[in-house]
Design an enzyme around this catalytic site. Structure first.
Site, PDB file in Angstrom:
ATOM      1  N   LYS A  36       0.830  -1.207   0.000  1.00  0.00           N
ATOM      2  CA  LYS A  36       0.000   0.000   0.000  1.00  0.00           C
ATOM      3  C   LYS A  36       0.867   1.261   0.000  1.00  0.00           C
ATOM      4  CE  LYS A  36      -3.933  -2.119   2.448  1.00  0.00           C
ATOM      5  NZ  LYS A  36      -4.620  -2.143   3.762  1.00  0.00           N
ATOM      6  N   TYR A  58     -12.204  -2.194  -3.060  1.00  0.00           N
ATOM      7  CA  TYR A  58     -12.736  -2.248  -1.695  1.00  0.00           C
ATOM      8  C   TYR A  58     -14.263  -2.154  -1.645  1.00  0.00           C
ATOM      9  CZ  TYR A  58      -8.072  -2.221   0.356  1.00  0.00           C
ATOM     10  OH  TYR A  58      -6.792  -2.561   0.746  1.00  0.00           O
ATOM     11  N   ASN A 109      -1.650  -0.050   7.322  1.00  0.00           N
ATOM     12  CA  ASN A 109      -1.063  -1.341   7.684  1.00  0.00           C
ATOM     13  C   ASN A 109      -0.256  -1.983   6.552  1.00  0.00           C
ATOM     14  OD1 ASN A 109      -3.162  -2.098   6.110  1.00  0.00           O
ATOM     15  ND2 ASN A 109      -4.343  -3.078   7.715  1.00  0.00           N
ATOM     16  N   HIS A 168      -1.755  -5.377   1.483  1.00  0.00           N
ATOM     17  CA  HIS A 168      -3.050  -6.029   1.250  1.00  0.00           C
ATOM     18  C   HIS A 168      -2.802  -7.423   0.689  1.00  0.00           C
ATOM     19  CE1 HIS A 168      -7.064  -6.946  -0.223  1.00  0.00           C
ATOM     20  NE2 HIS A 168      -6.458  -7.378  -1.317  1.00  0.00           N
ATOM     21  N   GLU A 189      -9.669  -9.807  -7.532  1.00  0.00           N
ATOM     22  CA  GLU A 189      -8.680  -8.736  -7.388  1.00  0.00           C
ATOM     23  C   GLU A 189      -7.591  -8.817  -8.462  1.00  0.00           C
ATOM     24  OE1 GLU A 189      -7.570  -9.141  -3.249  1.00  0.00           O
ATOM     25  OE2 GLU A 189      -9.585  -8.540  -2.600  1.00  0.00           O
TER      26      GLU A 189
END
Ligand code: UDP
Ligand code: MG
Length: 153
Positions: free
Chosen positions: A10, A50, A113, A116, A127
């Site tokens: 990310k 998302y 975080n 992914h 995805e």
């Protein structure tokens, strides 16, 4: 069973110069990288990725975060890679992530975080198709380990 999964470093991972360190973990584990690129997610792409979280309180900030800079999108292949790469990432909340996991080592909080990873076969397929065209994947190369193992036969 050999599976494919979608992994993304990310924007916070890219901005903190962690690209190499994270990719290394998957290479060292023995997974095969079959797709890899740096891209700046558009709003449309982020919303597609998302979609399952639309309407949740954290959703607007999540979209803002994921479009805030380039990400490294990857497809990796290997035995049981979906569950195992999630285990390597660690829990969404870094304070609950096991020692040695990527989020334990690098994530600041449950929002930023670092990484992914797809959570099941269906999300992996969905995805991968969002981020990669079929012709962008290179599934047909052999790792040195595979070469050595196949030579004996
Ligand atoms: N997220 C957040 N707040 C939360 C839960 C999730 O900001 O309370 C963000 C975080 O970046 C997380 C992403 O939304 O990685 C997707 O959430 P999910 O529950 O699917 O976690 P993951 O599959 O990434 O572990
Ligand atoms: Mg998730």
């Amino acid at each position: 069973m050999t599976e494919r999964t979608f992994i993304a470093i990310k924007p916070d991972g890219v901005k903190r110069n962690l690209i190499g360190r994270i990719i290394t973990k998957f290479e060292e584990k023995g997974y095969k990288i079959i797709g890899l690129k740096l891209l700046l997610p558009t709003l449309e792409l982020a919303e597609k990725h998302y979609a399952e979280h639309k309407g949740k309180p954290f959703y607007p900030r999540l979209i803002e975060y994921i479009t805030s800079g380039p990400i490294v999108a990857m497809v990796i292949e290997g035995d049981n890679v979906i569950a195992e790469s999630r285990r390597m990432m660690g829990s969404t909340k870094p304070e609950e992530a096991e020692a040695g996991t990527i989020r334990f080592e690098y994530a600041i909080n449950k929002e930023y975080n670092i990484i992914h990873g797809s959570d099941c076969v269906e999300s992996a397929e969905r995805e991968i198709a969002i981020y990669f065209k079929e012709e962008e994947l290179c599934p047909n190369w052999t790792t040195m380990l595979e070469m050595i193992m196949n030579n004996g036969k």
